[in-house]
Design a protein around this motif. Structure first.
Motif, PDB file in Angstrom:
ATOM      1  N   ARG A 132       0.822  -1.218   0.000  1.00 48.82           N
ATOM      2  CA  ARG A 132       0.000   0.000   0.000  1.00 48.82           C
ATOM      3  C   ARG A 132       0.855   1.267   0.000  1.00 48.82           C
ATOM      4  NH1 ARG A 132       1.524   2.182   5.060  1.00 48.82           N
ATOM      5  NH2 ARG A 132       0.496   1.220   6.824  1.00 48.82           N
ATOM      6  N   ARG A 186       7.390   1.223   4.624  1.00 51.54           N
ATOM      7  CA  ARG A 186       7.300   2.652   4.942  1.00 51.54           C
ATOM      8  C   ARG A 186       8.587   3.095   5.598  1.00 51.54           C
ATOM      9  NH1 ARG A 186       2.780   1.647   9.711  1.00 51.54           N
ATOM     10  NH2 ARG A 186       4.137   0.390  11.043  1.00 51.54           N
ATOM     11  N   LEU A 237       8.563   5.268  11.281  1.00 51.69           N
ATOM     12  CA  LEU A 237       7.340   4.648  11.799  1.00 51.69           C
ATOM     13  C   LEU A 237       7.591   3.292  12.462  1.00 51.69           C
ATOM     14  CD1 LEU A 237       4.977   5.817   8.977  1.00 51.69           C
ATOM     15  CD2 LEU A 237       4.737   6.350  11.397  1.00 51.69           C
ATOM     16  N   GLU A 239      -4.281   9.419   3.803  1.00 51.16           N
ATOM     17  CA  GLU A 239      -4.442   9.521   5.258  1.00 51.16           C
ATOM     18  C   GLU A 239      -4.756  10.968   5.625  1.00 51.16           C
ATOM     19  OE1 GLU A 239      -1.432   7.069   7.304  1.00 51.16           O
ATOM     20  OE2 GLU A 239      -2.775   5.464   6.664  1.00 51.16           O
ATOM     21  N   ALA A 246       0.415   4.994   1.620  1.00 45.66           N
ATOM     22  CA  ALA A 246      -0.443   5.627   2.628  1.00 45.66           C
ATOM     23  C   ALA A 246       0.032   7.047   2.917  1.00 45.66           C
ATOM     24  CB  ALA A 246      -0.439   4.787   3.905  1.00 45.66           C
ATOM     25  N   PRO A 247       0.053   7.899   1.887  1.00 45.60           N
ATOM     26  CA  PRO A 247       0.574   9.251   2.110  1.00 45.60           C
ATOM     27  C   PRO A 247      -0.375  10.122   2.936  1.00 45.60           C
ATOM     28  CG  PRO A 247      -0.287   9.049  -0.108  1.00 45.60           C
ATOM     29  CD  PRO A 247      -0.374   7.686   0.507  1.00 45.60           C
ATOM     30  N   SER A 248       0.211  11.058   3.671  1.00 43.93           N
ATOM     31  CA  SER A 248      -0.586  12.064   4.382  1.00 43.93           C
ATOM     32  C   SER A 248      -0.662  13.291   3.492  1.00 43.93           C
ATOM     33  CB  SER A 248       0.084  12.452   5.697  1.00 43.93           C
ATOM     34  OG  SER A 248       0.168  11.340   6.526  1.00 43.93           O
ATOM     35  N   VAL A 299      -4.974   3.254  10.933  1.00 46.07           N
ATOM     36  CA  VAL A 299      -4.065   2.514  10.067  1.00 46.07           C
ATOM     37  C   VAL A 299      -4.283   0.995  10.225  1.00 46.07           C
ATOM     38  CG1 VAL A 299      -2.027   2.231  11.555  1.00 46.07           C
ATOM     39  CG2 VAL A 299      -1.705   2.772   9.189  1.00 46.07           C
ATOM     40  N   TYR A 339      -4.165   8.108  14.279  1.00 48.23           N
ATOM     41  CA  TYR A 339      -3.482   7.374  13.220  1.00 48.23           C
ATOM     42  C   TYR A 339      -3.354   5.883  13.553  1.00 48.23           C
ATOM     43  CZ  TYR A 339       0.768   5.336  11.261  1.00 48.23           C
ATOM     44  OH  TYR A 339       1.666   4.475  10.717  1.00 48.23           O
TER      45      TYR A 339
HETATM   46  N1  GLU Z   1       0.593   8.565   6.487  1.00 46.77           N
HETATM   47  C1  GLU Z   1       1.864   8.259   7.055  1.00 46.77           C
HETATM   48  C2  GLU Z   1       2.919   9.200   6.520  1.00 46.77           C
HETATM   49  O1  GLU Z   1       2.759   9.737   5.435  1.00 46.77           O
HETATM   50  C3  GLU Z   1       2.299   6.848   6.731  1.00 46.77           C
HETATM   51  C4  GLU Z   1       1.563   5.870   7.538  1.00 46.77           C
HETATM   52  C5  GLU Z   1       1.975   4.428   7.307  1.00 46.77           C
HETATM   53  O2  GLU Z   1       2.630   4.130   6.323  1.00 46.77           O
HETATM   54  O3  GLU Z   1       1.601   3.607   8.143  1.00 46.77           O
HETATM   55  O4  GLU Z   1       3.901   9.413   7.190  1.00 46.77           O
END
Ligand code: GLU
Length: 305
Positions: free
Chosen positions: A9, A205, A209, A45, A11-13, A191, A187
């Protein structure tokens, strides 16, 4: 042996334009999933209404496409899935795991145990056992955030890049927030719910994280969700060795696009990833047969552009 196809996936903010560090993680997440012949889903996100805007979401999608990274199906917007998060919240509440926390930010900062080196504060648990009278009084003053009560449990996992990891949830993390006092789900909850609902089996990622992973693994268990595999890629730092921030304008995609074509940028990143011997122009698709976890760097690094 061919690896089993996974579902990865993005999952950009969407709180601004992507920078080179985001592209680096997105490229590797895409290669890790697609090189197994697997799926790739996109989740925006955009939980925080103060920071996220539709125009940023649109821009993220244009930027991924420009780079040559595709995904399957429709993008998922977290801002439209509050019902799902509420359901999961309720499931945890029924297990007696949640409690309201009335601490202000200042109290939290003052009372938390010494910060861990990565900035995570261990909450001292002052709202864990409020009496009924205290709850009533505080409830008249302000709306609470909601925390989850974590046990003394050692969470262990094997990260594709960082190797074996372990954390004692109570000591190293403490009770963490699942819903903010303004009602926005955290979050960590969103998530986990979404990775489960979207059938994600591989999470690639940034290593910033890594410290969230034990919390997510534990929540997955409490919610009866399967564990994906994790690969935390090293961070791309600014030329002077700092973590990239939105304010590093010259590494923002808008600026980079003035100097580089997409194949040139992909080539620079692929070279940094150890996938090609020179930073020569290349497309993500051409990189697929060259991808392997073993080639990737383990340590954070900066790029001279
Ligand atoms: N949305 C988060 C970010 O852009 C990433 C979250 C994830 O990959 O779990 O830093």
């Amino acid at each position: 042996m061919e690896p089993k196809p996974v579902t990865g996936r993005f999952a950009p903010s969407p709180s601004g334009r992507m920078h080179l560090g985001n592209l680096w993680s997105c490229l590797l997440a895409w290669l890790a999933a697609r090189s197994t012949g697997g799926g790739m889903v996109l989740r925006l996100e955009d939980l925080d209404p103060d920071r996220c805007r539709q125009e940023y979401c649109d821009q993220v999608m244009r930027d991924l496409e420009w780079l040559g990274l595709d995904w399957d199906g429709q993008p998922v917007y977290q801002s439209r899935r509050f019902d799902l998060y509420a359901q999961a919240f309720h499931t945890l509440e029924e297990q007696g795991l949640l409690y309201p926390c009335y601490c202000t930010r200042a109290q939290r900062l003052a009372a938390s145990a010494p910060h861990r080196s990565d900035g995570v504060q261990v909450y001292d648990g002052r709202c864990r056992s409020l009496t009924a009278a205290e709850l009533e009084e505080l409830g008249r003053i302000r709306r609470p955030a909601w925390r989850v009560r974590v046990p003394q449990v050692e969470i262990q996992f094997e990260d594709r890049l960082q190797g074996p990891c372990r954390e004692n949830l109570a000591w190293d993390c403490g009770d963490f927030i699942l819903r903010r006092s303004d009602g926005v789900y955290a979050y960590q909850l969103a998530v986990v719910v979404d990775d489960g609902a979207m059938g994600v089996t591989q999470v690639v990622r940034g290593s910033d994280l890594l410290s969230s992973t034990p919390r997510q693994l534990w929540l997955q268990e409490k919610l009866g969700l399967p564990h994906p595999e994790y690969g935390h890629v090293p961070l791309l730092l600014s030329p002077d060795g700092r973590r990239l921030a939105k304010r590093d304008r010259d590494l923002e995609l808008g600026m980079l696009q003035e100097r580089y074509s997409a194949p040139e940028l992909v080539g620079i990143l692929a070279h940094a990833a150890g996938l090609i011997p020179e930073p020569a122009p290349i497309s993500p698709r051409q990189l697929l047969p060259l991808f392997s976890w073993e080639k990737l760097p383990r340590a954070d690094f900066s790029l001279e552009l």
